[in-house]
Scaffold this motif. Sequence first.
Motif, PDB file in Angstrom:
ATOM      1  N   LYS A 358       0.886  -1.191   0.066  1.00  0.00           N
ATOM      2  CA  LYS A 358       0.005  -0.161  -0.086  1.00  0.00           C
ATOM      3  C   LYS A 358       0.801   1.330  -0.076  1.00  0.00           C
ATOM      4  O   LYS A 358       0.424   2.335  -0.584  1.00  0.00           O
ATOM      5  N   VAL A 359       1.825   1.171   0.653  1.00  0.00           N
ATOM      6  CA  VAL A 359       2.869   2.282   0.572  1.00  0.00           C
ATOM      7  C   VAL A 359       3.271   2.810  -0.707  1.00  0.00           C
ATOM      8  O   VAL A 359       3.139   3.720  -1.264  1.00  0.00           O
ATOM      9  N   PHE A 360       3.800   1.799  -1.644  1.00  0.00           N
ATOM     10  CA  PHE A 360       4.400   1.931  -2.938  1.00  0.00           C
ATOM     11  C   PHE A 360       3.063   2.275  -3.891  1.00  0.00           C
ATOM     12  O   PHE A 360       3.133   3.065  -4.733  1.00  0.00           O
ATOM     13  N   ALA A 361       2.148   1.652  -3.536  1.00  0.00           N
ATOM     14  CA  ALA A 361       0.787   1.883  -4.231  1.00  0.00           C
ATOM     15  C   ALA A 361       0.405   3.316  -4.297  1.00  0.00           C
ATOM     16  O   ALA A 361       0.103   4.095  -5.381  1.00  0.00           O
ATOM     17  N   SER A 362       0.407   3.857  -3.095  1.00  0.00           N
ATOM     18  CA  SER A 362       0.122   5.301  -2.911  1.00  0.00           C
ATOM     19  C   SER A 362       1.005   6.196  -3.527  1.00  0.00           C
ATOM     20  O   SER A 362       0.519   7.010  -4.113  1.00  0.00           O
ATOM     21  N   LYS A 363       2.433   5.914  -3.516  1.00  0.00           N
ATOM     22  CA  LYS A 363       3.412   6.629  -3.855  1.00  0.00           C
ATOM     23  C   LYS A 363       3.446   6.755  -5.325  1.00  0.00           C
ATOM     24  O   LYS A 363       3.481   7.981  -6.273  1.00  0.00           O
ATOM     25  N   HIS A 364       3.018   5.577  -6.132  1.00  0.00           N
ATOM     26  CA  HIS A 364       2.973   5.427  -7.649  1.00  0.00           C
ATOM     27  C   HIS A 364       1.741   5.545  -8.355  1.00  0.00           C
ATOM     28  O   HIS A 364       1.611   5.263  -9.506  1.00  0.00           O
ATOM     29  N   ASP A 369      -4.914  -4.942  -4.528  1.00  0.00           N
ATOM     30  CA  ASP A 369      -5.988  -5.890  -3.887  1.00  0.00           C
ATOM     31  C   ASP A 369      -5.538  -6.746  -2.638  1.00  0.00           C
ATOM     32  O   ASP A 369      -4.687  -7.586  -2.900  1.00  0.00           O
ATOM     33  N   SER A 370      -6.102  -6.434  -1.444  1.00  0.00           N
ATOM     34  CA  SER A 370      -5.777  -7.019  -0.295  1.00  0.00           C
ATOM     35  C   SER A 370      -5.885  -8.438  -0.130  1.00  0.00           C
ATOM     36  O   SER A 370      -5.359  -9.321   0.355  1.00  0.00           O
ATOM     37  N   ASN A 371      -7.205  -8.720  -0.883  1.00  0.00           N
ATOM     38  CA  ASN A 371      -7.538 -10.300  -0.714  1.00  0.00           C
ATOM     39  C   ASN A 371      -6.502 -11.117  -1.763  1.00  0.00           C
ATOM     40  O   ASN A 371      -6.100 -12.013  -1.356  1.00  0.00           O
ATOM     41  N   GLN A 372      -6.511 -10.429  -2.976  1.00  0.00           N
ATOM     42  CA  GLN A 372      -5.564 -10.851  -3.837  1.00  0.00           C
ATOM     43  C   GLN A 372      -4.350 -11.045  -3.557  1.00  0.00           C
ATOM     44  O   GLN A 372      -3.494 -12.290  -3.805  1.00  0.00           O
ATOM     45  N   GLU A 373      -3.787 -10.219  -2.600  1.00  0.00           N
ATOM     46  CA  GLU A 373      -2.453 -10.190  -2.051  1.00  0.00           C
ATOM     47  C   GLU A 373      -2.133 -11.620  -1.171  1.00  0.00           C
ATOM     48  O   GLU A 373      -1.217 -12.298  -1.032  1.00  0.00           O
ATOM     49  N   LEU A 374      -3.419 -11.724  -0.340  1.00  0.00           N
ATOM     50  CA  LEU A 374      -3.491 -12.907   0.280  1.00  0.00           C
ATOM     51  C   LEU A 374      -3.251 -14.159  -0.216  1.00  0.00           C
ATOM     52  O   LEU A 374      -2.588 -15.212   0.253  1.00  0.00           O
ATOM     53  N   ILE A 375      -4.079 -14.182  -1.348  1.00  0.00           N
ATOM     54  CA  ILE A 375      -3.991 -15.535  -2.271  1.00  0.00           C
ATOM     55  C   ILE A 375      -2.546 -15.538  -2.788  1.00  0.00           C
ATOM     56  O   ILE A 375      -2.008 -16.697  -3.073  1.00  0.00           O
ATOM     57  N   ALA A 376      -1.991 -14.521  -3.306  1.00  0.00           N
ATOM     58  CA  ALA A 376      -0.738 -14.479  -4.062  1.00  0.00           C
ATOM     59  C   ALA A 376       0.353 -15.121  -3.142  1.00  0.00           C
ATOM     60  O   ALA A 376       1.230 -16.023  -3.362  1.00  0.00           O
TER      61      ALA A 376
END
Length: 504
Positions: A358-364, A369-376
């Motif tokens: 989320k830090v890098f996503a906000s910066k760029h 997707d928090s749920n997809q990150e769990l799956i990944a």
Amino acid sequence: MMTLENQDPVHRPCCPEKLQAISEADLDRIAPRTSVVRPSLWRRLRSRIRCSRAKAYSLLLDYIPVLRWLPRYPVRDWLLGDFVSGISVGIIQLPQGLAYSLLAGLPPVFGLYTSFYPVFIYFLLGTSRHISVGTFAVVCVMIGSVLESLAPNENFMLGGNSTFIDTVARDLTRVEISMILAFLVGLFQIALGLIQFGFVVTYLSDPLISGYTTASAVHVLVSQLKYLFGIRVSQKTQPLSLIYTIIKICSRIKETNIGTLVTSIVAIVILLLMKFLNGTFASKLVIPVPIELIMLIVSTGISYGVDLYKNFGIENVGHIPVGLKVPLLPDFSLFGDIVGNAFAIAVVGYAITISLGKVFASKHGYKVDSNQELIAIGFSNFIGSFFQCFAISASVSRSLVQESTGGNSQVASAIASFVILIIILRAGELFQDLPKAILASIIIVNLKGMFNQFSEVRVLWRSNRIDLLTWLVTFAATILFNMDIGLAISVAFSLLTIIFRTQL
């Protein structure tokens, strides 16, 4: 009279569900295209078939994001940056993989496996463009705590002599435990992702994560002191084990190996100096000077040439096999012993990963997707467990390097994993004379960023006293009651503060 069952299927009343279940081949069989009724029914069925295919394809893109962004990858704009970033991260992953495997209580080669398989799986499934997953100090020390509890050195003494340990049998047992641990961690994360449980990170506040990782850094530091001083100390995993370990090291300080201590001090000084210079001249350097890799190569050469182990008693990493391992099934009989620890590692690993994402996503300017990150990350752990990998998380230091050296997508991670693959296949055995003191020094120097989080105490004192209390309780609980119990206490206290604030 013709009953409903005897009617022609085309003229029979049909609900949408039944229409959707009829295939095109069946439709041609029961009603030719020349039928009077056929055109309208055909259009309705074709519309539903198209909707079904579109939905299935959309779900496929949601669960395998690489299929969405890779075909539109801007080669001219991004490839050079991703290539430089991938090479840089791969160079850093080599020493960190070796070092953090030692931190987890496993032979160094398993850190290389963990830096290859899970990283490539995340490239396929992850939604963050900038984080670098793989070995991470906090997760490794939690794994090491479990392995030390279930397979302590005392269980592998040869002939009752406390000086000699059957390291082969110990390492085999610990690898089996780490495999089933990664398997369970992956299962928990996949299950939580499928039931849309990504919101759980909301209850892991920034002060909680900061206090927990800072206390974890203290655990990591203490666990590496025995390698810095060259003394043998058995680690405990029960509450107050950190205090016990410190007292044990102090009581055996006279047994310090001077050669190991000198090696550690020189390595730490050089690493700190070069990291300072890398930070100072970051704007003038295309990539940071790979001081960790240089340190590995130089120290291995010196160790081999001088024979530091034989002449000075400086312990090295030992045999590193070349090539990939065949997949193996974990030992499922160990489920009951580690299920609680696996859930704690799953939550901590996910919290660190999504926080960085989320830090890098906000910066760029993009979203993760928090749920997809769990799956990944869950599939990265689950599939990696069959190849003798231990549990992973995102790495703060490598993610910063991946972003700062021009990385634009997970292509950089794929390139980094390819670098590790080459090392596994060809160059791994070259580092078997590497002193363990060098790896311990690399681990300790990389904790610098976590120890900088102590400065947050002053900031929280001025801004929010309740957040400060959360930080302090989390830190104290993790220091005194170990990693898993400390996390449970921290989350419970954080929830109490939420209730308290709601009442006010």
